[in-house]
Every structure is written in structure tokens, then in C-alpha cells.
Design an enzyme around this catalytic site. Structure first.
Site, PDB file in Angstrom:
ATOM      1  N   ASN A   8       0.877  -1.161   0.000  1.00  0.00           N
ATOM      2  CA  ASN A   8       0.000   0.000   0.000  1.00  0.00           C
ATOM      3  C   ASN A   8       0.918   1.214   0.000  1.00  0.00           C
ATOM      4  O   ASN A   8       1.483   1.589   1.015  1.00  0.00           O
ATOM      5  CB  ASN A   8      -0.867  -0.036   1.261  1.00  0.00           C
ATOM      6  CG  ASN A   8      -1.887   1.085   1.299  1.00  0.00           C
ATOM      7  OD1 ASN A   8      -1.863   1.991   0.460  1.00  0.00           O
ATOM      8  ND2 ASN A   8      -2.761   1.044   2.270  1.00  0.00           N
ATOM      9  N   ARG A  93      -2.576  -2.214  -3.473  1.00  0.00           N
ATOM     10  CA  ARG A  93      -3.810  -1.481  -3.227  1.00  0.00           C
ATOM     11  C   ARG A  93      -3.795  -0.234  -4.102  1.00  0.00           C
ATOM     12  O   ARG A  93      -2.871   0.575  -4.024  1.00  0.00           O
ATOM     13  CB  ARG A  93      -3.896  -1.079  -1.761  1.00  0.00           C
ATOM     14  CG  ARG A  93      -5.148  -0.326  -1.482  1.00  0.00           C
ATOM     15  CD  ARG A  93      -5.257   0.053  -0.031  1.00  0.00           C
ATOM     16  NE  ARG A  93      -6.581   0.610   0.198  1.00  0.00           N
ATOM     17  CZ  ARG A  93      -6.895   1.356   1.248  1.00  0.00           C
ATOM     18  NH1 ARG A  93      -5.993   1.605   2.167  1.00  0.00           N
ATOM     19  NH2 ARG A  93      -8.104   1.837   1.379  1.00  0.00           N
ATOM     20  N   HIS A 182     -13.048   2.124   0.047  1.00  0.00           N
ATOM     21  CA  HIS A 182     -13.037   1.078   1.090  1.00  0.00           C
ATOM     22  C   HIS A 182     -13.804  -0.149   0.598  1.00  0.00           C
ATOM     23  O   HIS A 182     -14.314  -0.935   1.405  1.00  0.00           O
ATOM     24  CB  HIS A 182     -13.709   1.530   2.404  1.00  0.00           C
ATOM     25  CG  HIS A 182     -13.003   2.625   3.135  1.00  0.00           C
ATOM     26  ND1 HIS A 182     -13.678   3.608   3.804  1.00  0.00           N
ATOM     27  CD2 HIS A 182     -11.684   2.877   3.339  1.00  0.00           C
ATOM     28  CE1 HIS A 182     -12.821   4.434   4.381  1.00  0.00           C
ATOM     29  NE2 HIS A 182     -11.584   4.009   4.105  1.00  0.00           N
ATOM     30  N   ARG A 243     -11.261  14.491   7.622  1.00  0.00           N
ATOM     31  CA  ARG A 243     -12.064  14.948   6.468  1.00  0.00           C
ATOM     32  C   ARG A 243     -13.448  15.390   6.924  1.00  0.00           C
ATOM     33  O   ARG A 243     -14.026  14.777   7.825  1.00  0.00           O
ATOM     34  CB  ARG A 243     -12.223  13.816   5.450  1.00  0.00           C
ATOM     35  CG  ARG A 243     -10.935  13.425   4.783  1.00  0.00           C
ATOM     36  CD  ARG A 243     -11.189  12.388   3.677  1.00  0.00           C
ATOM     37  NE  ARG A 243      -9.988  11.617   3.449  1.00  0.00           N
ATOM     38  CZ  ARG A 243      -9.942  10.292   3.373  1.00  0.00           C
ATOM     39  NH1 ARG A 243     -11.041   9.575   3.467  1.00  0.00           N
ATOM     40  NH2 ARG A 243      -8.797   9.681   3.163  1.00  0.00           N
ATOM     41  N   GLU A 386      -8.051  -5.794   5.193  1.00  0.00           N
ATOM     42  CA  GLU A 386      -7.958  -5.448   3.775  1.00  0.00           C
ATOM     43  C   GLU A 386      -6.768  -6.135   3.119  1.00  0.00           C
ATOM     44  O   GLU A 386      -6.834  -6.515   1.954  1.00  0.00           O
ATOM     45  CB  GLU A 386      -7.849  -3.928   3.617  1.00  0.00           C
ATOM     46  CG  GLU A 386      -9.167  -3.241   3.925  1.00  0.00           C
ATOM     47  CD  GLU A 386      -9.057  -1.732   4.067  1.00  0.00           C
ATOM     48  OE1 GLU A 386      -8.547  -1.286   5.101  1.00  0.00           O
ATOM     49  OE2 GLU A 386      -9.484  -1.024   3.149  1.00  0.00           O
TER      50      GLU A 386
END
Ligand code: AMP
Length: 407
Positions: A8, A93, A182, A243, A386
Site C-alpha cells: 500500500n 492497493r 473502502h 475529512r 484489507e
């Protein structure tokens, strides 16, 4: 035993894990680590071995190539380097797969170019993902590399939720639509929930809540996505660590006109200086909780906005789904913060949600139910993984590539 290296890659960091794709959610990876502060004077490489031993090396890391090569050397010195194990794939990813990628892809030059073409849709993420792909392909050229997209699962969103009510011509010209993110996590935990309910995924209607530093909600009907809170970018939807989540788009015009702010400044404001952090000064919920206990008013306000926004989405998704079999919490906050779970579902018995306060307090790394057994809507906590999901998908694509004689 065969393994997948999962990468990632961010703009100044690379996270990696060597994972058994046939393992279980809670199995520790063979080795995991983080290359951080790439391009700065004081970088570091952290490597954690399965037994728990941690190796940390502080050094200047000029670029991704140097960082990854050095990480591989540290792994090799501990007999878990890419050539020490049976590495069947490298899974990358990739945040944005646009409208083109509904499935993981074996990376060849053409796919790399297509990921590059998607940079305008994800200027903060795809360039770094691409750096990681290029560097890893150069270092490990004989192993299949697979791109797994955060958006793929939501590729199947129906038009009514995928499209925005804005001018059609402009929207199609600039690829403006809800992509969702996601996706790997929502898909992974929704499948786990179906297992827990002893049903096929296509029999289950559910709401999944991925609450980490970034946060998103998804409504999944019969195993397929019906709606999700993130949009063209991961900025939309729930209030998050840093965010804003959903805001009136008019705020942006207001900031341009009244504050004279530039586009990049507003981008930074809404992505990095807003959300829980923008109100309380912190984005880690453990710290936020301590501040609330110390009666910090900003922390309390930040938390209330977060919960309010979360309940808004839960309510909306219950209505669009009609029948809801399960609501599931996952990721850093969702898996660990008992109060967020309780407050998100407070007082919803009349909607069939019978929350079990005692079960909610049990700490565990296992998937578990936190509603009463007779609750019409079951509530679960399911740890996401993940990396394991990326490893599984990558292993499957790599196997097809081998069967096709490509490797
Ligand atoms: P993630 O993005 O899934 O890694 O989640 C990271 C976030 O999870 C952190 O910023 C924290 O806010 C939150 N978190 C992690 N551990 C805990 C915990 N034990 N209790 C509450 N929040 C936690």
C-alpha cells in the site's frame, strides 16, 4: 506455504505485509512493516516479524525504490525476504479504479498506463500507488503483480445512487459519479456477516460501517452495493478523522469568494484539517475520549457531529434497503470504540435494533454479535483485514495468469 506480498504505497510511505492468502482474518502476517518519511531527512523502516520482534532502522530514504529495497534486505536478513518464501503474487492497493476497473487486474504496461490515466480522479492517491507499482515491478519482475482497486466493489452501484443530480453533459465529460471507496473492506466484512448469519451473501440486506481514520458506510442488498457514503473522492459522506464528509458545496464558493482561498488550500482544509480534528484538534478517538472525559467542549462537539452524521446515514440506508438483516462495525474506531457503537444505535428498538450493551463491552479480535439474539436486525463487530482480502484476490488472479501460461 505460499504467500502474497501486499503493498500500500502512499506519497511518503509504503506499508507492506507478507500474507498467507489461505489464512484466517486474525492470523498475523509472516512479516509486516512500514517505510516512512520517504523523501525527508529523517526516514525510518519498521519491520515486524510474526513472532512479534520489531526491527527499526532510522535513515534517510530518498525515494520509494531505495525504501522498498532496504525493507527487502531487512526482511531477507531475517529469512522472510521475497526470495526466501514462495511468493506467488504482489498485490497492490490502488485507490481509484474509475469506471474501467470492476475487478482486480494483472498489471501489464497497458494497465499501468490506464491507472495513470485515472490520476485526475484521484490526484492525492493514484500517483503514489503507481510509484509503488513501478518500483515493485522493477525489483520483482518475475512475479505477477495485481492491482486491487478500492472502488471495484462499488462499480455495480445502481444509477440512482451512482449518479449525481448535476448537469448530465458536464458529468459525463468529466467522469463525475459516485465511485465509493473502502470497497475491499465493505465486501470482505459483508461476506463474513453472511457467514455469521449462515446465509448466502445474496440473501442478506445489510449496512456496513467502516469507521477508521477515513470512514464510510455502505448499503448492500442481496450481496450487491446499493449505496455508499463516499463519492467521486473519499471526502464525501461521514465526518471522519480529518475529512469533513458531506458539506454544502456552496461552502467552497463562499471560501473562494469571501476568504480568497485557492483550490489547493480548500482541498487541504477539507481533507486534512477538518472532521473531528478540525473541531477538537485531534483525530485519534482514544485521545478524543480522554478529552471528553476531561470535559473538553470542542471534543464533545466533534464527537456529537460525528455521531449525528453516522446516524443520518444509518437511517437513510435502513429506508433504502427496506429490510435490514445486519448492521456491522469495522476498522479502528468501529472495532474498538464501544461508545461510538452504542451511541450510533442508541434508542432504535422501534426499528428492530435491540442493542446488547453487555455484549458490546466485550473486547475481542473475533467477529461477534452485539445485539440480543432475538433482535430482528443483528448488529456485529467484524474485524476487517484489507490486506488479507487483497492477498486472496491477488492469489486468484495470479493463478489464472499461471494457468494461461503468462508466468
Ligand atoms: P484505521 O484507519 O482503521 O487504522 O483506524 C485508525 C483510527 O482508529 C485511529 O485514528 C483511532 O481514532 C481509532 N482507534 C484505534 N484504536 C482505538 C481504540 N482502542 N479505541 C478507540 N479508537 C481507536
Amino acid at each position: 506455504m505460499s504467500y502474497v506480498l501486499v503493498l500500500n504505497s502512499g506519497s511518503s510511505s509504503i506499508k507492506f505485509q507478507v500474507v498467507d492468502p489461505h489464512g484466517h482474518t486474525n492470523d498475523a502476517p509472516l512479516v509486516s512493516g512500514l517505510v516512512e518519511q520517504i523523501g525527508e531527512h529523517s526516514g525510518a523502516i519498521n519491520v515486524t516479524l510474526r513472532g512479534g520482534e520489531e526491527i527499526r532502522e532510522e535513515l534517510e530514504i530518498p525515494d520509494h525504490t531505495y525504501g522498498l529495497e532496504r525493507a527487502f534486505e531487512i526482511m531477507a536478513a531475517n529469512k522472510v525476504g521475497p526470495t526466501d518464501v514462495d511468493l506467488i503474487a504482489v498485490g497492490h492497493r490502488v485507490v481509484h479504479g474509475g469506471i474501467v476497473f470492476s475487478e482486480p487486474q494483472l498489471i501489464v504496461d497497458e494497465i499501468e498506463a490506464m491507472i495513470e490515466d485515472l490520476i485526475p480522479l484521484a490526484p492525492l492517491h493514484n500517483p503514489a500507488n503507481l510509484d509503488g507499482i513501478r518500483v515493485a515491478r522493477a525489483i520483482l519482475p518475475d512475479i505477477p503483480h495485481i492491482a486491487v482497486f478500492d472502488t471495484s466493489f462499488f462499480h455495480a452501484l445502481p444509477p440512482a445512487s451512482a449518479l449525481y443530480a448535476i448537469n448530465n453533459e458536464v458529468a459525463s465529460k468529466y467522469d463525475i459519479r459516485r465511485y465509493g471507496f473502502h470497497g475491499t473492506s465493505h465486501e470482505f466484512i459483508s461476506q463474513k456477516v453472511a457467514q455469521l448469519l449462515d446465509k448466502d451473501p445474496d440473501e442478506v440486506n445489510q449496512i456496513t460501517l467502516h469507521l477508521g481514520n477515513g470512514a464510510s458506510a455502505a448499503a448492500i442488498r442481496h450481496g450487491r452495493p446499493l449505496d455508499t457514503s463516499m463519492g467521486l473522492t473519499p471526502l464525501a459522506g461521514l465526518a471522519m478523522g480529518t475529512r469533513s464528509g458531506d458539506i454544502d458545496p456552496g461552502i467552497i464558493f463562499h471560501l473562494v469568494r469571501q476568504a480568497g482561498m485557492k483550490v489547493d488550500e480548500i482541498d487541504t482544509l477539507l481533507n486534512k484539517q477538518s472532521g473531528v480534528k478540525g473541531i477538537s484538534g485531534v483525530n485519534d478517538f482514544r485521545v478524543l475520549r480522554e478529552m471528553i472525559r476531561a470535559e473538553d467542549q470542542d471534543a464533545w462537539l466533534a464527537y456529537n457531529i460525528y455521531i449525528h452524521q453516522l446516524r443520518r446515514f444509518i437511517g437513510a440506508y435502513m429506508i433504502i434497503l427496506g429490510r435490514v438483516d445486519a448492521i456491522t462495525f469495522t476498522a479502528g474506531v468501529g472495532e474498538n470504540d464501544t461508545e461510538v457503537r452504542q451511541d450510533a444505535l442508541f434508542n432504535l428498538e422501534m426499528y428492530g435494533i435491540k442493542f446488547d450493551k453487555e455484549a458490546n463491552l466485550v473486547r475481542s479480535k473475533e467477529a461477534r454479535m452485539i445485539s440480543t439474539p432475538d433482535s430482528p436486525v443483528k448488529v456485529f463487530v467484524v474485524p476487517t483485514n484489507e490486506e488479507l482480502a487483497i492477498a486472496r484476490k491477488s492469489a486468484a488472479v495470479a493463478e489464472s495468469a499461471r494457468e494461461a501460461g503468462l508466468y
